[in-house]
Write a protein that holds these residues in place. Structure first.
Motif, PDB file in Angstrom:
ATOM      1  N   GLY A 153      -4.108   9.449 -11.854  1.00  0.00           N
ATOM      2  CA  GLY A 153      -4.597  10.345 -10.410  1.00  0.00           C
ATOM      3  C   GLY A 153      -3.585  11.441 -10.163  1.00  0.00           C
ATOM      4  N   THR A 154      -3.220  11.457  -8.867  1.00  0.00           N
ATOM      5  CA  THR A 154      -2.162  12.600  -8.332  1.00  0.00           C
ATOM      6  C   THR A 154      -0.886  12.257  -9.076  1.00  0.00           C
ATOM      7  N   GLY A 155      -0.564  10.676  -8.931  1.00  0.00           N
ATOM      8  CA  GLY A 155       0.586  10.378  -9.728  1.00  0.00           C
ATOM      9  C   GLY A 155       0.082   9.526 -10.672  1.00  0.00           C
ATOM     10  N   CYS A 156       0.937   8.821 -11.646  1.00  0.00           N
ATOM     11  CA  CYS A 156       0.290   7.630 -12.375  1.00  0.00           C
ATOM     12  C   CYS A 156       1.164   6.502 -12.017  1.00  0.00           C
ATOM     13  N   PHE A 157       0.342   5.372 -11.978  1.00  0.00           N
ATOM     14  CA  PHE A 157       0.801   4.071 -11.545  1.00  0.00           C
ATOM     15  C   PHE A 157       0.561   3.047 -12.670  1.00  0.00           C
ATOM     16  N   ILE A 158       1.476   2.628 -13.319  1.00  0.00           N
ATOM     17  CA  ILE A 158       1.439   1.859 -14.530  1.00  0.00           C
ATOM     18  C   ILE A 158       1.823   0.370 -14.125  1.00  0.00           C
ATOM     19  N   VAL A 183       2.934   9.732   5.025  1.00  0.00           N
ATOM     20  CA  VAL A 183       2.387   9.286   3.745  1.00  0.00           C
ATOM     21  C   VAL A 183       3.513   8.760   2.717  1.00  0.00           C
ATOM     22  N   TRP A 184       2.966   8.163   1.724  1.00  0.00           N
ATOM     23  CA  TRP A 184       3.938   7.587   0.642  1.00  0.00           C
ATOM     24  C   TRP A 184       4.760   8.820  -0.018  1.00  0.00           C
ATOM     25  N   GLN A 185       4.165   9.930  -0.297  1.00  0.00           N
ATOM     26  CA  GLN A 185       4.925  11.119  -0.917  1.00  0.00           C
ATOM     27  C   GLN A 185       6.192  11.656   0.209  1.00  0.00           C
ATOM     28  N   ALA A 223      12.333   6.034  -0.049  1.00  0.00           N
ATOM     29  CA  ALA A 223      11.720   6.631   0.953  1.00  0.00           C
ATOM     30  C   ALA A 223      10.233   6.503   0.818  1.00  0.00           C
ATOM     31  N   TYR A 224       9.550   6.038  -0.211  1.00  0.00           N
ATOM     32  CA  TYR A 224       8.319   5.832  -0.902  1.00  0.00           C
ATOM     33  C   TYR A 224       7.651   4.718  -0.030  1.00  0.00           C
ATOM     34  N   PHE A 225       8.472   3.661   0.232  1.00  0.00           N
ATOM     35  CA  PHE A 225       8.039   2.442   0.865  1.00  0.00           C
ATOM     36  C   PHE A 225       7.814   2.543   2.669  1.00  0.00           C
ATOM     37  N   THR A 271      -9.984  -0.474  -0.454  1.00  0.00           N
ATOM     38  CA  THR A 271      -9.189  -0.512  -1.171  1.00  0.00           C
ATOM     39  C   THR A 271      -8.399   1.016  -0.767  1.00  0.00           C
ATOM     40  N   ASN A 272      -7.098   1.317  -0.993  1.00  0.00           N
ATOM     41  CA  ASN A 272      -6.356   2.294   0.019  1.00  0.00           C
ATOM     42  C   ASN A 272      -5.008   2.761  -0.878  1.00  0.00           C
ATOM     43  N   GLN A 273      -4.752   4.069  -0.246  1.00  0.00           N
ATOM     44  CA  GLN A 273      -3.374   4.674  -0.700  1.00  0.00           C
ATOM     45  C   GLN A 273      -2.479   3.813  -0.207  1.00  0.00           C
ATOM     46  N   ARG A 274      -1.342   3.223  -0.924  1.00  0.00           N
ATOM     47  CA  ARG A 274      -0.405   2.348  -0.366  1.00  0.00           C
ATOM     48  C   ARG A 274       0.674   2.992   0.481  1.00  0.00           C
ATOM     49  N   GLU A 275       1.499   2.221   1.091  1.00  0.00           N
ATOM     50  CA  GLU A 275       2.828   2.605   1.607  1.00  0.00           C
ATOM     51  C   GLU A 275       2.586   3.329   2.898  1.00  0.00           C
ATOM     52  N   THR A 276       1.810   4.230   2.980  1.00  0.00           N
ATOM     53  CA  THR A 276       1.432   5.216   4.067  1.00  0.00           C
ATOM     54  C   THR A 276       1.522   4.265   5.468  1.00  0.00           C
ATOM     55  N   GLY A 300      -4.442  -2.844  -2.274  1.00  0.00           N
ATOM     56  CA  GLY A 300      -3.881  -1.668  -2.453  1.00  0.00           C
ATOM     57  C   GLY A 300      -4.613  -1.101  -3.759  1.00  0.00           C
ATOM     58  N   ASP A 301      -4.725   0.215  -3.884  1.00  0.00           N
ATOM     59  CA  ASP A 301      -5.310   1.173  -4.713  1.00  0.00           C
ATOM     60  C   ASP A 301      -5.000   0.609  -6.115  1.00  0.00           C
ATOM     61  N   GLN A 302      -3.803   0.697  -6.412  1.00  0.00           N
ATOM     62  CA  GLN A 302      -3.493   0.337  -7.764  1.00  0.00           C
ATOM     63  C   GLN A 302      -3.650  -1.149  -8.374  1.00  0.00           C
ATOM     64  N   GLN A 303      -3.278  -2.019  -7.332  1.00  0.00           N
ATOM     65  CA  GLN A 303      -3.729  -3.438  -7.873  1.00  0.00           C
ATOM     66  C   GLN A 303      -5.260  -3.525  -7.956  1.00  0.00           C
ATOM     67  N   GLN A 327      -9.951   4.415  -0.082  1.00  0.00           N
ATOM     68  CA  GLN A 327      -9.231   5.502   0.789  1.00  0.00           C
ATOM     69  C   GLN A 327      -7.942   5.961   0.060  1.00  0.00           C
ATOM     70  N   GLY A 328      -8.027   7.214  -0.715  1.00  0.00           N
ATOM     71  CA  GLY A 328      -7.141   7.634  -1.441  1.00  0.00           C
ATOM     72  C   GLY A 328      -6.142   8.768  -0.669  1.00  0.00           C
ATOM     73  N   THR A 329      -5.417   9.235  -1.316  1.00  0.00           N
ATOM     74  CA  THR A 329      -4.251  10.223  -0.778  1.00  0.00           C
ATOM     75  C   THR A 329      -5.020  11.613  -0.497  1.00  0.00           C
ATOM     76  N   THR A 330      -5.874  11.945  -1.186  1.00  0.00           N
ATOM     77  CA  THR A 330      -6.525  13.271  -1.040  1.00  0.00           C
ATOM     78  C   THR A 330      -8.001  13.153  -0.502  1.00  0.00           C
TER      79      THR A 330
HETATM   80  O1  LIG Z   1      -4.303   7.634  -3.295  1.00  0.00           O
HETATM   81  P1  LIG Z   1      -3.882   7.538  -4.865  1.00  0.00           P
HETATM   82  O2  LIG Z   1      -4.792   7.360  -5.858  1.00  0.00           O
HETATM   83  O3  LIG Z   1      -3.109   8.804  -5.514  1.00  0.00           O
HETATM   84  O4  LIG Z   1      -2.728   6.410  -4.887  1.00  0.00           O
HETATM   85  C1  LIG Z   1      -1.635   6.313  -4.115  1.00  0.00           C
HETATM   86  C2  LIG Z   1      -0.694   5.182  -4.634  1.00  0.00           C
HETATM   87  O5  LIG Z   1      -1.300   3.882  -3.793  1.00  0.00           O
HETATM   88  C3  LIG Z   1       0.660   5.301  -3.857  1.00  0.00           C
HETATM   89  O6  LIG Z   1       1.695   4.173  -4.041  1.00  0.00           O
END
Ligand SMILES: O=P(O)(O)OC[C@H](O)CO
Ligand SMILES: Nc1ncnc2c1ncn2[C@@H]1O[C@H](COP(=O)(O)OP(=O)(O)O)[C@@H](O)[C@H]1O
Length: 498
Positions: free
Chosen positions: A266-271, A103-105, A135-137, A81-86, A244-247, A12-15
């Protein structure tokens, strides 16, 4: 009864919501995907409709199964697995959300974050949660809902409301309200969870004004937490993996040894870097977070979250209209020899790691009469690699060792020139796996391990296969010049909207 043959991974992603069916060889046998609505009520605010999150997720799961003509009996387990923080808050009795998901953004709680920082809470918060105040979290988003939906705070105090990140919401819907749970990787992104003693923290709940009774039970990433109770997509299937999707992407990339790093473009970058059993504290504004809990053991990670990456390509397409499809960015950017002195800082939603400047805003520098849309497209793509380089430098410094390899995935990692530029800029070998569906694979692996679909990590490791490798060919002088200009540009956008 037909034999269970597949793991169903829900991503379940952001978009968009995606569903994949994976077999024992790790082959993706069916995929379905659906985009859903992005709601922007005001500048800087981003919401999703929780019911649409659920309906899109359930329908793609059903579609992926229908393509192979499967019923629930052929699904060994579900991994989520999912967009996190939302953040989502719903009524325990009716199951209805009391507000859209924040949403996280979303930046609406930035001013409150400033107050917390000014009041001197940053140290205690970092020490307990591994996070910075931003504000992200989730926590400030939940507080906002309780303060702004009439009667919500009283209902929360009376135990009538539940909070969850998107994983919890999906679990609640899948189990028909029987299970209110999350996993430790999602919990570690809320600002309410102590990552060291692995418990919700009363002091933090008080600080953020979030009643303890709203919080879900915290599970590991790989265990049976319940069974689906809805016939759509299928009843009686064990839910056995959550992350969470990045983990999940980090696990799907098999970054299972200390020091291994992945970047999802992706939409953002998560390293994210695996730091083993130690919760390593960053000197450079990176996050300390839980990677996963598996077989009773917690693995920690350092994370650099970049809010805008592939989204610059969407902006070129939808905002500027200089391309009509994302992949056209490659030809446009490659039609010029270099960036022509143009630098773009995509601080559309502030800057994340390692700057954490919620008031930075985007800008393009170095424009002359000779600048074309191709230079701007090139600068947009390069900004993704520059931001990644800043995070990798911070990570190498925190780890005390140079970084040898970066495993990459996500939509923008298909761009070979971007990956070449990334390798050149960092001097780090960039490795792209054959399957870029690492997020869904991670969720499938967690679920499959819990139900014995795969025996152990050794069996899963054989599934990850290298696809392409990019080495650095950039002259040190070119690299230094590019980075000098990039950092000059970043300095100019800091605090812009304050
Ligand atoms: O849905 P994504 O792939 O943009 O990931 C969003 C992240 O989990 C936000 O922390
Ligand atoms: N050829 C390309 N070059 C660079 N970026 C691309 C390319 N194709 C797609 N993208 C970007 O990749 C992102 C989609 O990646 P994805 O991993 O699906 O993102 P998310 O999971 O965040 O929705 C979009 O932001 C899109 O603009």
């Amino acid at each position: 009864m037909a034999q269970a043959k597949y793991i169903l991974a829900l991503d379940q992603g952001t978009t968009s919501s995606r569903a994949l069916l994976v077999d024992t060889e790790g082959k993706i046998c069916s995929v379905a995907q659906k985009e859903f609505g992005q709601i922007f009520p005001r500048s800087g605010w981003v919401e999703h409709d929780p019911n649409e999150i659920w309906s899109s997720q359930a329908s793609v799961a059903a579609e992926a199964m229908a393509r192979l003509n499967l019923d629930g009996g052929q699904i060994a387990a579900v991994g989520i697995t999912n967009q996190r923080e939302t953040a989502i808050v719903w009524d325990r009795k009716t199951g209805e959300p009391i507000h859209n998901a924040i949403v996280w953004q979303d930046r609406r709680t930035s001013a409150f974050c400033d107050e917390l920082r000014a009041a001197g809470h940053a140290e205690m918060i970092q020490q307990k949660t591994g996070l910075v105040i931003d504000a992200y979290f989730s926590a400030t988003k939940v507080r906002w809902i309780l303060d702004n939906v009439p009667g919500a705070r009283q209902r929360a105090q009376a135990g009538e409301l539940a909070f969850g990140t998107v994983d919890s919401w999906l679990i609640w819907k899948l189990t028909n309200g029987r299970v209110h749970a999350t996993d430790i990787s999602n919990a570690s992104r809320t600002l309410l969870f102590n990552i060291h003693d692995q418990k919700w923290d009363d002091e933090l709940c008080k600080l953020f004004d979030v009643p303890r009774s709203m919080l879900p039970e915290v599970k590991s990433c790989s265990e049976v937490i319940g069974a689906t109770a809805t016939t759509f997509p299928a009843a009686n299937v064990p839910i056995a993996g959550i992350a969470g999707d990045q983990q999940a992407a980090m696990f799907g990339q098999m970054c299972t040894e200390e020091g291994m790093i992945k970047n999802t473009y992706g939409t953002g970058c998560f390293i994210v870097m695996n730091t083993g059993e130690k919760a390593k504290r960053s000197k450079n504004n990176l996050l300390t977070t839980v990677a996963w809990k598996l077989d009773g053991k917690v693995t920690y990670a350092l994370e650099g979250s970049i809010f805008i990456a592939g989204a610059v390509v969407q902006w070129l397409r939808d905002g500027l209209g200089c391309i009509t499809r994302s992949e056209q960015v490659e030809a446009l950017a490659n039609s010029v020899e270099d960036n022509g002195g143009v630098y773009m800082v995509p601080a559309f939603a502030g800057l994340g790691a390692p700057y954490w400047d919620q008031y930075a805003r985007g800008a393009i520098f170095g424009i002359t009469r000779g600048t074309t849309d191709a230079h701007i497209a090139r600068a947009c793509l390069e900004s993704i690699a520059f931001q990644t380089k800043d995070v990798l430098d911070a990570m190498a410094d925190d780890a005390g060792i140079p970084i040898a390899e970066l495993r990459v995935d996500g939509g923008a990692s298909v761009n070979d020139r971007l990956m070449e530029f990334q390798a050149g800029l960092t001097g780090v070998k960039v490795v792209r796996p054959q399957t870029l569906e690492t997020t869904a694979m991670g969720a499938a692996f967690f679920a499959g391990l819990a139900v014995g679909y795969w025996k152990d990590l050794a069996e899963i490791r054989k599934i990850w296969k290298k696809g392409a490798e990019f080495e650095s060919h950039m002259a040190p002088q070119t690299r230094a010049e590019l980075l000098k200009n990039w950092h000059k540009a970043v300095d100019r956008v800091r605090d812009w909207d304050k």
